[in-house]
Scaffold this motif. Structure first.
Motif, PDB file in Angstrom:
ATOM      1  N   LEU A  23      17.514 -12.808  44.144  1.00  0.00           N
ATOM      2  CA  LEU A  23      17.291 -12.142  45.415  1.00  0.00           C
ATOM      3  C   LEU A  23      15.926 -12.520  45.985  1.00  0.00           C
ATOM      4  CD1 LEU A  23      17.979 -10.057  47.601  1.00  0.00           C
ATOM      5  CD2 LEU A  23      17.060  -8.288  46.114  1.00  0.00           C
ATOM      6  N   GLY A  24      14.891 -12.510  45.136  1.00  0.00           N
ATOM      7  CA  GLY A  24      13.551 -12.855  45.604  1.00  0.00           C
ATOM      8  C   GLY A  24      13.486 -14.274  46.143  1.00  0.00           C
ATOM      9  N   GLU A  25      14.093 -15.222  45.433  1.00  0.00           N
ATOM     10  CA  GLU A  25      14.069 -16.609  45.876  1.00  0.00           C
ATOM     11  C   GLU A  25      14.809 -16.787  47.192  1.00  0.00           C
ATOM     12  OE1 GLU A  25      13.874 -18.708  41.440  1.00  0.00           O
ATOM     13  OE2 GLU A  25      15.573 -19.062  42.757  1.00  0.00           O
ATOM     14  N   PHE A  26      15.957 -16.104  47.340  1.00  0.00           N
ATOM     15  CA  PHE A  26      16.718 -16.267  48.573  1.00  0.00           C
ATOM     16  C   PHE A  26      15.989 -15.630  49.755  1.00  0.00           C
ATOM     17  CE2 PHE A  26      20.311 -17.310  51.043  1.00  0.00           C
ATOM     18  CZ  PHE A  26      20.469 -16.287  51.958  1.00  0.00           C
ATOM     19  N   GLU A  27      15.342 -14.478  49.563  1.00  0.00           N
ATOM     20  CA  GLU A  27      14.619 -13.836  50.660  1.00  0.00           C
ATOM     21  C   GLU A  27      13.437 -14.699  51.115  1.00  0.00           C
ATOM     22  OE1 GLU A  27      15.515  -9.080  50.056  1.00  0.00           O
ATOM     23  OE2 GLU A  27      13.744  -9.946  49.096  1.00  0.00           O
ATOM     24  N   ARG A  28      12.764 -15.362  50.179  1.00  0.00           N
ATOM     25  CA  ARG A  28      11.701 -16.286  50.580  1.00  0.00           C
ATOM     26  C   ARG A  28      12.274 -17.475  51.343  1.00  0.00           C
ATOM     27  NH1 ARG A  28       9.684 -14.562  45.547  1.00  0.00           N
ATOM     28  NH2 ARG A  28      10.694 -16.264  44.427  1.00  0.00           N
ATOM     29  N   HIS A  29      13.429 -17.950  50.900  1.00  0.00           N
ATOM     30  CA  HIS A  29      14.098 -19.037  51.605  1.00  0.00           C
ATOM     31  C   HIS A  29      14.535 -18.589  52.998  1.00  0.00           C
ATOM     32  CE1 HIS A  29      16.942 -22.256  52.515  1.00  0.00           C
ATOM     33  NE2 HIS A  29      17.883 -21.337  52.669  1.00  0.00           N
ATOM     34  N   LEU A  30      15.035 -17.357  53.105  1.00  0.00           N
ATOM     35  CA  LEU A  30      15.529 -16.827  54.378  1.00  0.00           C
ATOM     36  C   LEU A  30      14.417 -16.763  55.420  1.00  0.00           C
ATOM     37  CD1 LEU A  30      18.299 -15.706  55.350  1.00  0.00           C
ATOM     38  CD2 LEU A  30      17.419 -13.426  54.916  1.00  0.00           C
ATOM     39  N   ALA A  31      13.192 -16.545  54.976  1.00  0.00           N
ATOM     40  CA  ALA A  31      12.063 -16.431  55.908  1.00  0.00           C
ATOM     41  C   ALA A  31      11.756 -17.745  56.609  1.00  0.00           C
ATOM     42  CB  ALA A  31      10.822 -15.935  55.161  1.00  0.00           C
ATOM     43  N   VAL A  32      12.225 -18.868  56.055  1.00  0.00           N
ATOM     44  CA  VAL A  32      11.903 -20.166  56.642  1.00  0.00           C
ATOM     45  C   VAL A  32      13.141 -20.962  57.052  1.00  0.00           C
ATOM     46  CG1 VAL A  32       9.747 -20.339  55.355  1.00  0.00           C
ATOM     47  CG2 VAL A  32      11.835 -21.247  54.340  1.00  0.00           C
ATOM     48  N   CYS A  33      14.326 -20.396  56.886  1.00  0.00           N
ATOM     49  CA  CYS A  33      15.567 -21.136  57.188  1.00  0.00           C
ATOM     50  C   CYS A  33      16.322 -20.452  58.327  1.00  0.00           C
ATOM     51  CB  CYS A  33      16.449 -21.238  55.934  1.00  0.00           C
ATOM     52  SG  CYS A  33      17.978 -22.169  56.225  1.00  0.00           S
ATOM     53  N   ASP A  34      16.268 -21.039  59.527  1.00  0.00           N
ATOM     54  CA  ASP A  34      16.954 -20.460  60.690  1.00  0.00           C
ATOM     55  C   ASP A  34      18.460 -20.458  60.504  1.00  0.00           C
ATOM     56  OD1 ASP A  34      14.614 -21.987  63.015  1.00  0.00           O
ATOM     57  OD2 ASP A  34      14.552 -20.059  61.977  1.00  0.00           O
ATOM     58  N   ALA A  35      19.012 -21.508  59.912  1.00  0.00           N
ATOM     59  CA  ALA A  35      20.469 -21.602  59.743  1.00  0.00           C
ATOM     60  C   ALA A  35      20.995 -20.485  58.850  1.00  0.00           C
ATOM     61  CB  ALA A  35      20.841 -22.964  59.160  1.00  0.00           C
ATOM     62  N   CYS A  36      20.302 -20.208  57.746  1.00  0.00           N
ATOM     63  CA  CYS A  36      20.753 -19.142  56.843  1.00  0.00           C
ATOM     64  C   CYS A  36      20.597 -17.768  57.479  1.00  0.00           C
ATOM     65  CB  CYS A  36      19.975 -19.211  55.523  1.00  0.00           C
ATOM     66  SG  CYS A  36      20.537 -20.555  54.429  1.00  0.00           S
ATOM     67  N   ARG A  37      19.521 -17.574  58.245  1.00  0.00           N
ATOM     68  CA  ARG A  37      19.361 -16.271  58.919  1.00  0.00           C
ATOM     69  C   ARG A  37      20.502 -16.024  59.900  1.00  0.00           C
ATOM     70  NH1 ARG A  37      13.871 -17.804  59.195  1.00  0.00           N
ATOM     71  NH2 ARG A  37      14.078 -18.365  61.407  1.00  0.00           N
ATOM     72  N   GLN A  38      20.873 -17.063  60.655  1.00  0.00           N
ATOM     73  CA  GLN A  38      21.967 -16.924  61.606  1.00  0.00           C
ATOM     74  C   GLN A  38      23.283 -16.636  60.887  1.00  0.00           C
ATOM     75  OE1 GLN A  38      21.978 -16.779  64.832  1.00  0.00           O
ATOM     76  NE2 GLN A  38      24.192 -16.739  65.093  1.00  0.00           N
ATOM     77  N   GLU A  39      23.529 -17.332  59.774  1.00  0.00           N
ATOM     78  CA  GLU A  39      24.772 -17.124  59.027  1.00  0.00           C
ATOM     79  C   GLU A  39      24.830 -15.728  58.414  1.00  0.00           C
ATOM     80  OE1 GLU A  39      25.629 -20.248  56.334  1.00  0.00           O
ATOM     81  OE2 GLU A  39      27.499 -19.359  55.626  1.00  0.00           O
ATOM     82  N   VAL A  40      23.698 -15.222  57.914  1.00  0.00           N
ATOM     83  CA  VAL A  40      23.659 -13.875  57.352  1.00  0.00           C
ATOM     84  C   VAL A  40      23.961 -12.844  58.440  1.00  0.00           C
ATOM     85  CG1 VAL A  40      22.124 -12.102  56.418  1.00  0.00           C
ATOM     86  CG2 VAL A  40      22.155 -14.369  55.406  1.00  0.00           C
ATOM     87  N   ARG A  41      23.367 -13.021  59.618  1.00  0.00           N
ATOM     88  CA  ARG A  41      23.646 -12.084  60.724  1.00  0.00           C
ATOM     89  C   ARG A  41      25.131 -12.060  61.059  1.00  0.00           C
ATOM     90  NH1 ARG A  41      18.698 -14.006  62.877  1.00  0.00           N
ATOM     91  NH2 ARG A  41      19.797 -15.548  64.144  1.00  0.00           N
ATOM     92  N   GLU A  42      25.745 -13.236  61.150  1.00  0.00           N
ATOM     93  CA  GLU A  42      27.159 -13.308  61.513  1.00  0.00           C
ATOM     94  C   GLU A  42      28.045 -12.695  60.422  1.00  0.00           C
ATOM     95  OE1 GLU A  42      26.780 -17.410  64.167  1.00  0.00           O
ATOM     96  OE2 GLU A  42      27.720 -17.438  62.191  1.00  0.00           O
ATOM     97  N   LEU A  43      27.712 -12.957  59.170  1.00  0.00           N
ATOM     98  CA  LEU A  43      28.506 -12.394  58.071  1.00  0.00           C
ATOM     99  C   LEU A  43      28.398 -10.883  58.027  1.00  0.00           C
ATOM    100  CD1 LEU A  43      27.726 -15.007  55.280  1.00  0.00           C
ATOM    101  CD2 LEU A  43      29.925 -14.630  56.381  1.00  0.00           C
ATOM    102  N   ARG A  44      27.206 -10.343  58.285  1.00  0.00           N
ATOM    103  CA  ARG A  44      27.047  -8.889  58.276  1.00  0.00           C
ATOM    104  C   ARG A  44      27.813  -8.243  59.422  1.00  0.00           C
ATOM    105  NH1 ARG A  44      20.608  -8.379  56.670  1.00  0.00           N
ATOM    106  NH2 ARG A  44      20.942  -8.238  54.419  1.00  0.00           N
TER     107      ARG A  44
END
Length: 258
Positions: A23-44
């Motif tokens: 979880l910690g590694e992915f949240e740090r990755h999420l802070a710098v990855c626009d594509a993953c942030r967009q995908e997480v928003r859509e999935l939620r």
């Protein structure tokens, strides 16, 4: 874990299925990855819609169907002792009629209970789905706000060691007038206590929200505007928070200059 592996965790993160180091590694990755942030928003958003869609009201004809079918179910005759059987000969028609009425009443009560129970169950399911969707929307909004601060063009950060060996980092955007606090390795507070964030306005501490932690990496947008604050701190307070610090701060970080 490679960067390619982190890109595959958006679905698990959207439904809160990650924990620990992953979880910690992915949240740090999420802070710098626009594509993953967009995908997480859509999935939620999709998960929230599915949760609401799964709550269906009972059909209007359900009660009538149950009552109609009850009339076709054969009732088992009662087992009577010999004395009761002899006594029943005295008035068979009256007793049979009374028994039929009782059976019908019992059937009506049972049908009402079934319909009522189904309605209550459906209501609870719908209510739970709405609560889940609302919590998902709130989490998504907080994540979006946190990302805006971290990605702001004028964002500056400062880190420091906290009491107990954990690390704290504050990120400030004067343009957005907001600050984010990130902690790594912050242990769960003692029972009945909670971490509280503070803005330091020239040495005067101003409440800036509460911080949940269970030993893993955590991040929170500090409540309220940065304003003229020049630093921030973290203290351990009674559950629910305090109007002013009741003890020494675990860390006091001066805000970075532009």
């Amino acid at each position: 874990m490679t960067r390619a592996d982190l890109h595959t965790l958006t679905g698990a993160y959207a439904v809160h299925a990650l924990s620990g180091r992953e979880l910690g590694e992915f949240e740090r990755h999420l802070a710098v990855c626009d594509a993953c942030r967009q995908e997480v928003r859509e999935l939620r958003e999709t998960a929230a819609r599915l949760a609401v869609a799964s709550s269906l009201a009972p059909p209007p004809t359900m009660k009538d169907d149950v009552l109609r079918r009850i009339a076709t179910v054969r009732q088992e005759p009662p087992r009577l002792a010999a004395r009761e059987t002899r006594e029943s000969h005295a008035g068979p028609r009256r007793r049979t009629g009374r028994r039929a009425v009782n059976v019908a009443l019992a059937a009506c009560v049972a049908a009402a209970a079934v319909c009522g129970g189904a309605a209550v169950w459906q209501y609870r399911q719908a209510s739970d789905a709405r609560d889940t969707a609302r919590r998902s929307e709130q989490r998504a909004a907080r994540a979006e706000e946190l990302t805006q601060v971290l990605a702001a063009p004028d964002a500056h950060s400062r880190s420091g060691r906290m009491t107990g060996g954990s690390t704290g980092t504050v990120v400030v955007s004067r343009g957005l007038d907001k600050a984010v606090f990130l902690a790594s390795g912050l242990p769960e507070p003692p029972a009945g206590r909670i971490y509280q964030l503070w803005f330091s306005d020239g040495g005067t501490m101003r409440p800036a929200g509460l911080l949940d932690s269970s030993g893993r990496s955590t991040a929170a947008v500090m409540s309220g505007a940065v304003g003229k604050a020049s630093a921030m701190g973290v203290t351990v307070e009674p559950a629910g928070g305090s109007r002013a610090p009741t003890g020494d701060p675990l860390v006091l970080l001066a805000f970075p200059s532009a």
